[in-house]
Every structure is written in structure tokens, then in C-alpha cells.
Design an enzyme around this catalytic site. Structure first.
Site, PDB file in Angstrom:
ATOM      1  N   GLU A   1       0.831  -1.172  -0.021  1.00 18.57           N
ATOM      2  CA  GLU A   1       0.046   0.046  -0.083  1.00 18.57           C
ATOM      3  C   GLU A   1       1.009   1.318   0.139  1.00 18.57           C
ATOM      4  O   GLU A   1       1.986   1.483   0.935  1.00 18.57           O
ATOM      5  CB  GLU A   1      -0.737   0.084   1.216  1.00 18.57           C
ATOM      6  CG  GLU A   1      -1.590   1.459   1.030  1.00 18.57           C
ATOM      7  CD  GLU A   1      -2.842   1.374   2.010  1.00 18.57           C
ATOM      8  OE1 GLU A   1      -3.010   0.549   3.013  1.00 18.57           O
ATOM      9  OE2 GLU A   1      -3.665   2.478   1.720  1.00 18.57           O
TER      10      GLU A   1
ATOM     11  N   GLU B   1       4.381   4.984   4.284  1.00 23.47           N
ATOM     12  CA  GLU B   1       3.887   6.226   4.462  1.00 23.47           C
ATOM     13  C   GLU B   1       5.088   7.202   4.819  1.00 23.47           C
ATOM     14  O   GLU B   1       5.774   6.573   5.938  1.00 23.47           O
ATOM     15  CB  GLU B   1       2.492   6.464   5.492  1.00 23.47           C
ATOM     16  CG  GLU B   1       1.944   7.624   5.888  1.00 23.47           C
ATOM     17  CD  GLU B   1       1.599   8.621   4.661  1.00 23.47           C
ATOM     18  OE1 GLU B   1       0.696   8.239   3.700  1.00 23.47           O
ATOM     19  OE2 GLU B   1       2.229   9.691   4.416  1.00 23.47           O
TER      20      GLU B   1
ATOM     21  N   ASP C   1      -2.233  11.812  -3.536  1.00 22.12           N
ATOM     22  CA  ASP C   1      -2.438  13.418  -3.397  1.00 22.12           C
ATOM     23  C   ASP C   1      -2.710  13.871  -5.002  1.00 22.12           C
ATOM     24  O   ASP C   1      -2.311  13.361  -5.942  1.00 22.12           O
ATOM     25  CB  ASP C   1      -1.233  13.934  -2.952  1.00 22.12           C
ATOM     26  CG  ASP C   1      -1.019  13.834  -1.672  1.00 22.12           C
ATOM     27  OD1 ASP C   1      -1.611  14.171  -0.754  1.00 22.12           O
ATOM     28  OD2 ASP C   1      -0.108  12.870  -1.538  1.00 22.12           O
TER      29      ASP C   1
ATOM     30  N   ASP D   1     -11.173  10.731  -5.643  1.00 22.33           N
ATOM     31  CA  ASP D   1     -12.330  11.545  -5.648  1.00 22.33           C
ATOM     32  C   ASP D   1     -12.199  12.912  -6.584  1.00 22.33           C
ATOM     33  O   ASP D   1     -12.823  13.731  -6.610  1.00 22.33           O
ATOM     34  CB  ASP D   1     -12.750  11.879  -4.321  1.00 22.33           C
ATOM     35  CG  ASP D   1     -11.692  12.621  -3.689  1.00 22.33           C
ATOM     36  OD1 ASP D   1     -10.540  12.964  -4.035  1.00 22.33           O
ATOM     37  OD2 ASP D   1     -11.999  13.209  -2.456  1.00 22.33           O
TER      38      ASP D   1
ATOM     39  N   PHE E   1     -14.267  10.344   5.369  1.00 25.97           N
ATOM     40  CA  PHE E   1     -14.207  11.787   4.399  1.00 25.97           C
ATOM     41  C   PHE E   1     -14.979  11.468   2.958  1.00 25.97           C
ATOM     42  O   PHE E   1     -15.505  12.048   2.474  1.00 25.97           O
ATOM     43  CB  PHE E   1     -12.752  11.921   4.208  1.00 25.97           C
ATOM     44  CG  PHE E   1     -12.402  12.478   2.870  1.00 25.97           C
ATOM     45  CD1 PHE E   1     -12.199  13.912   2.763  1.00 25.97           C
ATOM     46  CD2 PHE E   1     -11.880  11.790   1.831  1.00 25.97           C
ATOM     47  CE1 PHE E   1     -11.699  14.445   1.507  1.00 25.97           C
ATOM     48  CE2 PHE E   1     -11.366  12.402   0.730  1.00 25.97           C
ATOM     49  CZ  PHE E   1     -11.427  13.850   0.506  1.00 25.97           C
ATOM     50  N   GLU E   2     -14.687  10.226   2.374  1.00 22.39           N
ATOM     51  CA  GLU E   2     -15.415   9.629   1.402  1.00 22.39           C
ATOM     52  C   GLU E   2     -16.970   9.615   1.313  1.00 22.39           C
ATOM     53  O   GLU E   2     -17.635  10.177   0.566  1.00 22.39           O
ATOM     54  CB  GLU E   2     -15.019   8.460   1.047  1.00 22.39           C
ATOM     55  CG  GLU E   2     -15.192   7.874  -0.406  1.00 22.39           C
ATOM     56  CD  GLU E   2     -14.710   6.648  -0.531  1.00 22.39           C
ATOM     57  OE1 GLU E   2     -13.901   5.836   0.459  1.00 22.39           O
ATOM     58  OE2 GLU E   2     -14.901   5.661  -1.615  1.00 22.39           O
TER      59      GLU E   2
HETATM   60  C1  LIG Z   1      -4.293  12.138   0.301  1.00 18.84           C
HETATM   61  S1  LIG Z   1      -3.622  11.474   1.382  1.00 18.84           S
HETATM   62  C2  LIG Z   1      -4.513   9.864   1.225  1.00 18.84           C
HETATM   63  C3  LIG Z   1      -4.323   8.719   2.434  1.00 18.84           C
HETATM   64  C4  LIG Z   1      -5.138   7.637   2.550  1.00 18.84           C
HETATM   65  N1  LIG Z   1      -4.843   6.664   1.369  1.00 18.84           N
HETATM   66  C5  LIG Z   1      -6.619   7.833   2.305  1.00 18.84           C
HETATM   67  O1  LIG Z   1      -7.177   7.253   1.527  1.00 18.84           O
HETATM   68  O2  LIG Z   1      -6.962   8.542   3.499  1.00 18.84           O
HETATM   69  C6  LIG Z   1      -2.125  10.898   0.200  1.00 18.84           C
HETATM   70  C7  LIG Z   1      -0.788  10.187   1.122  1.00 18.84           C
HETATM   71  O3  LIG Z   1      -0.021   9.778   0.432  1.00 18.84           O
HETATM   72  C8  LIG Z   1       1.224   9.804   1.011  1.00 18.84           C
HETATM   73  N2  LIG Z   1       2.273   9.710   0.121  1.00 18.84           N
HETATM   74  C9  LIG Z   1       2.748  10.542  -0.841  1.00 18.84           C
HETATM   75  N3  LIG Z   1       3.575  10.324  -1.674  1.00 18.84           N
HETATM   76  C10 LIG Z   1       3.983   9.083  -0.999  1.00 18.84           C
HETATM   77  C11 LIG Z   1       5.320   8.460  -1.262  1.00 18.84           C
HETATM   78  N4  LIG Z   1       6.099   8.644  -2.207  1.00 18.84           N
HETATM   79  N5  LIG Z   1       5.467   7.273  -0.186  1.00 18.84           N
HETATM   80  C12 LIG Z   1       4.734   7.257   0.686  1.00 18.84           C
HETATM   81  N6  LIG Z   1       3.919   7.910   0.990  1.00 18.84           N
HETATM   82  C13 LIG Z   1       3.322   8.766   0.002  1.00 18.84           C
HETATM   83  C14 LIG Z   1       1.144  11.194   1.783  1.00 18.84           C
HETATM   84  O4  LIG Z   1       2.013  11.499   2.940  1.00 18.84           O
HETATM   85  C15 LIG Z   1      -0.373  11.229   2.155  1.00 18.84           C
HETATM   86  O5  LIG Z   1      -0.432  10.873   3.448  1.00 18.84           O
END
Ligand SMILES: C[S@@+](CC[C@H](N)C(=O)[O-])C[C@H]1O[C@@H](n2cnc3c(N)ncnc32)[C@H](O)[C@@H]1O
Length: 256
Positions: free
Chosen positions: A86, A111, A161, A197, A237-238
Site C-alpha cells: 500500500e 507512508e 495526492d 475523488d 471523508f469519502e
Molecule cells: C491524500 S493522502 C490519502 C491517504 C489515504 N490513502 C486515504 O485514503 O485517506 C495521500 C498520502 O500519501 C502519502 N504519500 C504521498 N507520496 C508518497 C510516497 N511516495 N511514499 C509514501 N507515502 C506517500 C502522503 O503522505 C499522504 O499521507
């Protein structure tokens, strides 16, 4: 020595690619040109006391240190089982629930955000979720260095993101070169499951995945998007977004 003009160019490039502030005028190193654009920006998030305690109490059991060496998954989890990667689990709510409804799979979860790592560690420890291991590191480097070709049975990337502004699109995770490398790490018959989303990103995901010869879309709907698989829980959130009429798009592709 760099001329004044070149020095200005160097500053602009640094500002475009670096997560850290632009270095002072005197910097002349060429190393920053080699820097890879990251898919995240590390923010100084405050950790709650429970999360700090979780690092001490449960870190030794659930954290896997990043090393640029191949991971022995069976040894890491204490058993051989299908391995799911993941990427970017946020606070780990969906991660914990999925691991609980799929006890026969091992989940390697990456993460970079420390409070999120603390939150998932707390759940793993308190709810005794033995099939999760956490790497607090850039998942792209974890994939490139710790995972072998055809080592994964599945990959989950939920709500990556979206990087809304067009000048930030280069930071989006789902782009052809990355997806091609990721696909090589998935076993034939394994799957890649994405959800977002943000409609323009959903369209980009569909375009990139459909163009990847190593992947095949499982969707039966003409749109190309999949039904939400039952194992992925709806996040708070979703749920809120759905009530407001916002869409969520799932994509499930398999490795050919
Ligand atoms: C918008 S959040 C979504 C979190 C979660 N999957 C959710 O559905 O709520 C995106 C997450 O991806 C992490 N992230 C982004 N790029 C990453 C990377 N290259 N390696 C690990 N984590 C990453 C960010 O720190 C952030 O917590």
C-alpha cells in the site's frame, strides 16, 4: 563558476524541484539537477502523545526500516502469504480495516507522514493486527530497492495526492514511467487498485493504466472504471463527499 544568468537558472530549477527552501546565492553544486521530484511534501505535523507512545511500544513489532536491500517478506511477516503493497496510507484507517477482513494476506504499507505512521502503529498494536508491516519512507524508493520483480500480489493506492494545480501535476504519483516500474513488480495475475475523488486525476489514471501493456483493465463498465471492491471500506471523508454528490472512481487492473 556559474555566470549570473546560469546562477539564476539554477535557482529556478531548485525552486521547482526541491522540497526545501532555495539555497543561498553561493551554492554552486550540480547535485540538485539530479534530484527526483517527490510525490509529497513533508510537513511538520504534530504527533499526539498516543502516537508517540505507539512508536515506542509497537514500533519494534510493526516498523520495517528502509534499507536499499531486497526485503525477505516471509521473514519480515513471520509467514509466507500473498504480499500487498500500500502506497500512502494516510492515517491508516482503510489499511487497518482491509488487513482485518483479509487475514490471509500480508500488507506492506508505506507512508512518509509520521503522525499517520503513529496512528496505524497504535491500531496495529491495540487491535493486534499481525498482517501489517509499516515502512516510513518514500514508497517509490521502497519499490525500487526493497522489492523484487514479480514480488507483489497486489498494490493499493487510495486517494493519492491529486496535486490540483497544473504546475504541480509533475508530482502526481500515477504517471507512465512509475506505473511501468510498478507493474514489473506485480506477479502475473496480481492486481493494481487505485481510487480517487478527483475526476481529472481519475481520467489521467485511466489513460496511463490503459496505455500500460503489462496491465489489463478488469472493469466491465464502458467508462473503464471499476465497481468499488468490497474489501475497500468507505472512509468518513469519502462518505461525506458522496452525500454532497461528489464522485469516487476506483480502477482495478491486473498484470498480464
Ligand atoms: C491524500 S493522502 C490519502 C491517504 C489515504 N490513502 C486515504 O485514503 O485517506 C495521500 C498520502 O500519501 C502519502 N504519500 C504521498 N507520496 C508518497 C510516497 N511516495 N511514499 C509514501 N507515502 C506517500 C502522503 O503522505 C499522504 O499521507
Amino acid at each position: 563558476m556559474l555566470s549570473r544568468d546560469n546562477h539564476g537558472l539554477l535557482k529556478d530549477l531548485l525552486a521547482m524541484t526541491a522540497d526545501t527552501p532555495t539555497p543561498p546565492e553561493t551554492t554552486t553544486t550540480v547535485a540538485p539537477f539530479m534530484r527526483v521530484i517527490k510525490t509529497y511534501v513533508l510537513r511538520a505535523g504534530r504527533m499526539g502523545s498516543g502516537q508517540v507512545r505507539a512508536f515506542e511500544q509497537f514500533g519494534p513489532q510493526f516498523l520495517v526500516p528502509y534499507t536499499p536491500e531486497r526485503l525477505d517478506a516471509a521473514a519480515t511477516f513471520g509467514r509466507a502469504a500473498p504480499l500487498i503493497l500500500e502506497i500512502g496510507f494516510g492515517m491508516g484507517d482503510a489499511t487497518a480495516k482491509i488487513a482485518q477482513v483479509r487475514p490471509d494476506d500480508n500488507f506492506l504499507c508505506c507512508e512518509v507522514h509520521a503522525p499517520g505512521v503513529g496512528a496505524l502503529l497504535k491500531r496495529c498494536g491495540e487491535e493486534n493486527i499481525g498482517n501489517i508491516r509499516i515502512v516510513q519512507h518514500d514508497a517509490v524508493e521502497v519499490m525500487d530497492h526493497m522489492l523484487g520483480e514479480q514480488s507483489l500480489d497486489g498494490v493499493h493506492i487510495f486517494f493519492p495526492d491529486p496535486w490540483h494545480k497544473s504546475r504541480h501535476h509533475k508530482r502526481r504519483l500515477i504517471q507512465s514511467p512509475f506505473v511501468n516500474r510498478l507493474a514489473q513488480h506485480i506477479k502475473p495475475g496480481g492486481y493494481l487498485h487505485l481510487a480517487t475523488d478527483w475526476e481529472p486525476y481519475a481520467e489521467q489514471m485511466l489513460e496511463v493504466l490503459s496505455a500500460e501493456a503489462l496491465l489489463k483493465n478488469t472493469a466491465t463498465d464502458a467508462s473503464g472504471f471499476a465497481e468499488k471492491p468490497a474489501y475497500r471500506p468507505l472512509t468518513k471523508f469519502e462518505n461525506r463527499g458522496i452525500k454532497l454528490g461528489h464522485g469516487v472512481w476506483d480502477l482495478v487492473f491486473t498484470k498480464v
